[in-house]
Design a protein around this motif. Structure first.
Motif, PDB file in Angstrom:
ATOM      1  N   ARG A  82     -27.069  -7.036  53.654  1.00  0.00           N
ATOM      2  CA  ARG A  82     -27.271  -8.324  54.310  1.00  0.00           C
ATOM      3  C   ARG A  82     -28.206  -8.162  55.507  1.00  0.00           C
ATOM      4  O   ARG A  82     -28.047  -7.238  56.304  1.00  0.00           O
ATOM      5  CB  ARG A  82     -25.916  -8.852  54.750  1.00  0.00           C
ATOM      6  N   ASP A 103     -28.035  -9.718  46.860  1.00  0.00           N
ATOM      7  CA  ASP A 103     -26.660 -10.205  46.704  1.00  0.00           C
ATOM      8  C   ASP A 103     -25.637  -9.199  47.229  1.00  0.00           C
ATOM      9  O   ASP A 103     -24.473  -9.534  47.379  1.00  0.00           O
ATOM     10  CB  ASP A 103     -26.361 -10.491  45.221  1.00  0.00           C
ATOM     11  N   ASP A 104     -26.084  -7.984  47.503  1.00  0.00           N
ATOM     12  CA  ASP A 104     -25.200  -6.922  47.971  1.00  0.00           C
ATOM     13  C   ASP A 104     -24.837  -7.164  49.440  1.00  0.00           C
ATOM     14  O   ASP A 104     -25.706  -7.139  50.304  1.00  0.00           O
ATOM     15  CB  ASP A 104     -25.905  -5.572  47.810  1.00  0.00           C
ATOM     16  N   PRO A 105     -23.535  -7.399  49.743  1.00  0.00           N
ATOM     17  CA  PRO A 105     -23.147  -7.653  51.141  1.00  0.00           C
ATOM     18  C   PRO A 105     -23.490  -6.495  52.082  1.00  0.00           C
ATOM     19  O   PRO A 105     -23.678  -6.702  53.277  1.00  0.00           O
ATOM     20  CB  PRO A 105     -21.633  -7.866  51.079  1.00  0.00           C
ATOM     21  N   GLU A 106     -23.607  -5.298  51.542  1.00  0.00           N
ATOM     22  CA  GLU A 106     -23.979  -4.123  52.356  1.00  0.00           C
ATOM     23  C   GLU A 106     -25.444  -4.189  52.790  1.00  0.00           C
ATOM     24  O   GLU A 106     -25.841  -3.504  53.716  1.00  0.00           O
ATOM     25  CB  GLU A 106     -23.748  -2.836  51.564  1.00  0.00           C
ATOM     26  N   ASN A 143     -30.065 -17.452  52.078  1.00  0.00           N
ATOM     27  CA  ASN A 143     -30.208 -16.709  50.825  1.00  0.00           C
ATOM     28  C   ASN A 143     -31.639 -16.198  50.634  1.00  0.00           C
ATOM     29  O   ASN A 143     -32.011 -15.768  49.553  1.00  0.00           O
ATOM     30  CB  ASN A 143     -29.774 -17.563  49.619  1.00  0.00           C
TER      31      ASN A 143
END
Length: 163
Positions: free
Chosen positions: A111, A106-109, A70
């Motif tokens: 990562r 927090d945006d999976p795009e 994280n």
């Protein structure tokens, strides 16, 4: 509270996953390999890390590992790149340079995965990575310590785009 307890409390407050690494004694790793451990001395988990069986709390004999899933940690392994060249965030010393700690998006795009040799003398520790963190001791005797009193900041979009 001793220094280790203070750091563990801080990691808990920040919701940072941490775990015991083999510590250092007389310049050698406390693992069964001892001096044969080489550059990994004091840098590998005492328990299974990849499968998250790291329920043990560190002791005064251990180093601290931090899971960077994280976080995005810029690992600068030279003193020739000034810390002032980077956005302001929590920073800690390493044996050859410093770590800059940022919260991951927090945006999976957006990562970010761990990238070794992202740039000369710079690694990126993120998803799938770990760092050695304060108050750990390097096999050279140098301590991992905070370099400032800043809080961990979200990764700036400009930096995230570069990664």
């Amino acid at each position: 509270m001793n220094e280790l307890e203070l750091w563990c409390s801080w990691y808990d407050e920040q919701q940072i996953v941490y775990f015991p690494l083999f510590g250092i004694l007389n310049g050698a790793c406390r693992c069964p390999l001892g001096k044969e451990c080489g550059n990994s001395s004091g840098k590998h988990p005492k328990n299974k890390w990849g499968k998250r069986t790291v329920s043990k709390k560190p002791t005064d004999l251990d180093n601290i590992g931090v899971d960077t899933s994280n976080l995005i940690v810029i690992d600068v392994d030279t003193h020739n790149i000034p810390i002032t060249d980077w956005p302001i965030t929590f920073a800690s010393s390493t044996s050859k340079g410093y770590h800059l700690w940022f919260w991951a998006s927090d945006d999976p795009e957006k990562r970010v995965m761990t990238k070794i040799r992202w740039q000369p003398h710079i690694d990126v520790k993120a998803v799938g990575g770990l760092i050695v963190a304060p108050p750990s001791k390097h096999y050279t005797g140098k301590m991992y310590e905070p370099l400032n009193e800043e809080s961990i900041q979200p990764i700036p979009l400009e930096l995230l785009d570069l990664l």
